[in-house]
Write a protein that holds these residues in place. Structure first.
Motif, PDB file in Angstrom:
ATOM      1  N   TYR A  91       1.590   3.634  10.478  1.00 31.48           N
ATOM      2  CA  TYR A  91       2.961   4.128  10.501  1.00 31.48           C
ATOM      3  C   TYR A  91       3.777   3.420   9.410  1.00 31.48           C
ATOM      4  O   TYR A  91       3.605   2.227   9.177  1.00 31.48           O
ATOM      5  N   HIS A  92       4.668   4.184   8.785  1.00 28.61           N
ATOM      6  CA  HIS A  92       5.413   3.659   7.642  1.00 28.61           C
ATOM      7  C   HIS A  92       6.821   4.232   7.668  1.00 28.61           C
ATOM      8  O   HIS A  92       7.008   5.404   8.023  1.00 28.61           O
ATOM      9  N   PRO A  93       7.838   3.447   7.294  1.00 25.54           N
ATOM     10  CA  PRO A  93       9.196   4.001   7.290  1.00 25.54           C
ATOM     11  C   PRO A  93       9.383   5.179   6.344  1.00 25.54           C
ATOM     12  O   PRO A  93      10.281   5.991   6.521  1.00 25.54           O
ATOM     13  N   HIS A  94       8.514   5.289   5.319  1.00 22.69           N
ATOM     14  CA  HIS A  94       8.622   6.385   4.358  1.00 22.69           C
ATOM     15  C   HIS A  94       7.440   7.346   4.466  1.00 22.69           C
ATOM     16  O   HIS A  94       7.017   7.933   3.472  1.00 22.69           O
ATOM     17  N   ALA A  95       6.917   7.505   5.663  1.00 24.48           N
ATOM     18  CA  ALA A  95       5.777   8.402   5.874  1.00 24.48           C
ATOM     19  C   ALA A  95       6.137   9.832   5.512  1.00 24.48           C
ATOM     20  O   ALA A  95       7.304  10.234   5.549  1.00 24.48           O
ATOM     21  N   HIS A  96       5.118  10.627   5.178  1.00 29.77           N
ATOM     22  CA  HIS A  96       5.342  12.011   4.758  1.00 29.77           C
ATOM     23  C   HIS A  96       5.574  12.951   5.930  1.00 29.77           C
ATOM     24  O   HIS A  96       5.915  14.101   5.740  1.00 29.77           O
TER      25      HIS A  96
ATOM     26  N   TYR B 171       0.814  -1.220   0.000  1.00 31.88           N
ATOM     27  CA  TYR B 171       0.000   0.000   0.000  1.00 31.88           C
ATOM     28  C   TYR B 171       0.849   1.273   0.000  1.00 31.88           C
ATOM     29  O   TYR B 171       0.423   2.309  -0.524  1.00 31.88           O
ATOM     30  N   GLY B 172       2.043   1.216   0.613  1.00 29.90           N
ATOM     31  CA  GLY B 172       2.826   2.426   0.756  1.00 29.90           C
ATOM     32  C   GLY B 172       2.235   3.330   1.827  1.00 29.90           C
ATOM     33  O   GLY B 172       1.249   2.983   2.492  1.00 29.90           O
ATOM     34  N   PRO B 173       2.803   4.530   2.024  1.00 30.94           N
ATOM     35  CA  PRO B 173       2.251   5.464   3.024  1.00 30.94           C
ATOM     36  C   PRO B 173       0.865   5.945   2.595  1.00 30.94           C
ATOM     37  O   PRO B 173       0.615   6.183   1.413  1.00 30.94           O
TER      38      PRO B 173
ATOM     39  N   THR C   3       6.964  13.015  10.312  1.00 31.26           N
ATOM     40  CA  THR C   3       7.570  12.245  11.396  1.00 31.26           C
ATOM     41  C   THR C   3       6.516  11.679  12.341  1.00 31.26           C
ATOM     42  O   THR C   3       6.777  10.690  13.028  1.00 31.26           O
ATOM     43  N   TRP C   4       5.323  12.273  12.374  1.00 34.77           N
ATOM     44  CA  TRP C   4       4.295  11.810  13.310  1.00 34.77           C
ATOM     45  C   TRP C   4       3.584  10.557  12.836  1.00 34.77           C
ATOM     46  O   TRP C   4       2.826   9.956  13.571  1.00 34.77           O
ATOM     47  N   THR C   5       3.807  10.159  11.588  1.00 38.35           N
ATOM     48  CA  THR C   5       3.290   8.866  11.128  1.00 38.35           C
ATOM     49  C   THR C   5       4.430   7.973  10.645  1.00 38.35           C
ATOM     50  O   THR C   5       4.200   7.020   9.909  1.00 38.35           O
ATOM     51  N   SER C   6       5.639   8.293  11.076  1.00 39.31           N
ATOM     52  CA  SER C   6       6.802   7.509  10.693  1.00 39.31           C
ATOM     53  C   SER C   6       7.052   6.397  11.704  1.00 39.31           C
ATOM     54  O   SER C   6       7.105   6.651  12.907  1.00 39.31           O
ATOM     55  N   LEU C   7       7.233   5.191  11.205  1.00 39.82           N
ATOM     56  CA  LEU C   7       7.512   4.061  12.092  1.00 39.82           C
ATOM     57  C   LEU C   7       8.830   4.260  12.819  1.00 39.82           C
ATOM     58  O   LEU C   7       8.994   3.805  13.950  1.00 39.82           O
ATOM     59  N   THR C   8       9.770   4.929  12.184  1.00 37.29           N
ATOM     60  CA  THR C   8      11.083   5.137  12.783  1.00 37.29           C
ATOM     61  C   THR C   8      11.273   6.556  13.295  1.00 37.29           C
ATOM     62  O   THR C   8      12.394   6.965  13.616  1.00 37.29           O
ATOM     63  N   GLY C   9      10.191   7.322  13.370  1.00 45.08           N
ATOM     64  CA  GLY C   9      10.254   8.690  13.871  1.00 45.08           C
ATOM     65  C   GLY C   9      10.100   8.755  15.385  1.00 45.08           C
ATOM     66  O   GLY C   9      10.231   7.740  16.083  1.00 45.08           O
ATOM     67  N   PRO C  10       9.788   9.931  15.938  1.00 51.06           N
ATOM     68  CA  PRO C  10       9.767  10.118  17.391  1.00 51.06           C
ATOM     69  C   PRO C  10       8.520   9.600  18.092  1.00 51.06           C
ATOM     70  O   PRO C  10       8.529   9.410  19.299  1.00 51.06           O
TER      71      PRO C  10
ATOM     72  N   ASN D 138      13.316  11.078  -1.531  1.00 52.71           N
ATOM     73  CA  ASN D 138      14.339  10.050  -1.681  1.00 52.71           C
ATOM     74  C   ASN D 138      14.006   8.910  -0.738  1.00 52.71           C
ATOM     75  O   ASN D 138      14.353   8.953   0.430  1.00 52.71           O
ATOM     76  N   PRO D 139      13.280   7.880  -1.207  1.00 50.38           N
ATOM     77  CA  PRO D 139      12.801   6.832  -0.308  1.00 50.38           C
ATOM     78  C   PRO D 139      13.896   6.019   0.343  1.00 50.38           C
ATOM     79  O   PRO D 139      13.646   5.321   1.300  1.00 50.38           O
ATOM     80  N   THR D 140      15.121   6.089  -0.174  1.00 57.15           N
ATOM     81  CA  THR D 140      16.195   5.327   0.451  1.00 57.15           C
ATOM     82  C   THR D 140      16.973   6.160   1.451  1.00 57.15           C
ATOM     83  O   THR D 140      17.902   5.682   2.073  1.00 57.15           O
ATOM     84  N   ALA D 141      16.569   7.446   1.628  1.00 52.37           N
ATOM     85  CA  ALA D 141      17.273   8.304   2.581  1.00 52.37           C
ATOM     86  C   ALA D 141      17.037   7.816   3.989  1.00 52.37           C
ATOM     87  O   ALA D 141      16.019   7.207   4.302  1.00 52.37           O
ATOM     88  N   GLU D 142      17.953   8.107   4.865  1.00 52.32           N
ATOM     89  CA  GLU D 142      17.837   7.693   6.250  1.00 52.32           C
ATOM     90  C   GLU D 142      16.650   8.396   6.896  1.00 52.32           C
ATOM     91  O   GLU D 142      16.461   9.602   6.737  1.00 52.32           O
ATOM     92  N   GLN D 143      15.831   7.667   7.575  1.00 57.14           N
ATOM     93  CA  GLN D 143      14.657   8.223   8.239  1.00 57.14           C
ATOM     94  C   GLN D 143      15.020   8.710   9.633  1.00 57.14           C
ATOM     95  O   GLN D 143      16.001   8.262  10.231  1.00 57.14           O
ATOM     96  N   PRO D 144      14.215   9.636  10.207  1.00 55.57           N
ATOM     97  CA  PRO D 144      14.486  10.104  11.559  1.00 55.57           C
ATOM     98  C   PRO D 144      14.465   8.950  12.541  1.00 55.57           C
ATOM     99  O   PRO D 144      13.605   8.087  12.466  1.00 55.57           O
ATOM    100  N   GLN D 145      15.394   8.925  13.459  1.00 58.44           N
ATOM    101  CA  GLN D 145      15.462   7.860  14.445  1.00 58.44           C
ATOM    102  C   GLN D 145      14.818   8.299  15.747  1.00 58.44           C
ATOM    103  O   GLN D 145      14.835   9.476  16.105  1.00 58.44           O
ATOM    104  N   PRO D 146      14.198   7.357  16.483  1.00 60.73           N
ATOM    105  CA  PRO D 146      13.688   7.693  17.793  1.00 60.73           C
ATOM    106  C   PRO D 146      14.821   8.221  18.658  1.00 60.73           C
ATOM    107  O   PRO D 146      15.892   7.640  18.720  1.00 60.73           O
ATOM    108  N   SER D 147      14.573   9.315  19.328  1.00 55.53           N
ATOM    109  CA  SER D 147      15.636   9.940  20.109  1.00 55.53           C
ATOM    110  C   SER D 147      15.725   9.320  21.487  1.00 55.53           C
ATOM    111  O   SER D 147      14.730   9.171  22.192  1.00 55.53           O
TER     112      SER D 147
END
Length: 228
Positions: free
Chosen positions: A58-63, A46-48, A65-72, A179-188
């Protein structure tokens, strides 16, 4: 028919299908835990985007950070649950450290995996927490089965609106990162505590409750003000 096949039959994915590539071993290493097979299939298929204009997985490539699986958000929500648990609020469906957020609704409900056993993600079940409330709904099945049951009308989640399926079942894709292969924000690891965020909010003129979940708009404002 597999769980993902049943979900696709109930709610067709975007056409043409998403072509976003996700390096799942890298995502799992970043999170420090394995992920359910059906979740990875859903994210790849399905994608984001949103189900029925309401449920944001939540998705690693979400638009955002609040719906990013790897965001905060997973770390922030877990910190809030831990604080509520220590304040003797009504019982949670599992220990806060066994609840991993993986979706959010437009009304502010969070969906969690109940990560038991930790090393068997395909056995994880689903729990839903009502926004600004201690009310929970548990589903004894996988995420794909949960989505299929809800979107087919077989599973009624009391904290979801009764009008959820009034316009049928549909998925709305959102534009992934450029850039879908860019590093996503990491949980701090230095994410502020709930009390710190509440203090910041009051200092900046927001009304925030002493207990319970911090409204998403305040979390958004705090993150925007404190992102370097």
């Amino acid at each position: 028919m597999t769980s993902i096949d049943r979900l696709i039959t109930t709610c067709p994915p975007p056409s043409p299908p998403t072509t976003t590539y996700t390096d799942w071993p890298a995502v799992e290493q970043q999170l420090g835990m394995p992920l359910p097979t059906d979740y990875k299939q859903i994210a790849d298929t399905y994608g984001p985007g949103t189900f029925c204009g309401f449920l944001h997985l939540y998705h690693p490539h979400a638009h955002t950070t609040w719906t990013s699986l790897t965001g905060p958000m997973p770390s922030t929500i877990r910190a809030q649950l831990q604080q509520e648990h220590e304040q003797d609020t009504p019982p949670l469906p599992a220990d806060p450290q066994e609840l991993f957020p993986m979706a959010v609704t437009d009304n502010g409900e969070y969906l969690f995996w109940v990560t038991r056993p930790a090393t068997s993600p395909d056995a994880w079940t689903v729990a839903v927490n009502q926004a600004r409330s201690f009310r929970w709904h548990s589903y004894d099945g996988t995420l794909a089965d949960f989505l299929t049951a809800v979107l087919s009308g077989r599973e009624i989640v009391p904290v979801f609106p009764s009008s959820l399926l009034d316009h049928g079942t549909f998925f709305t894709p959102l534009t992934p990162a450029a850039n879908p292969t860019a590093e996503q924000p990491q949980p701090s690891s230095t994410m502020a505590s709930s009390s710190d965020i509440r203090a910041w909010a009051r200092d900046h003129g927001y009304e925030v409750p002493d207990r319970g979940r911090i409204p998403i708009e305040i979390l958004d404002a705090w993150q925007a003000a404190n992102t370097q």
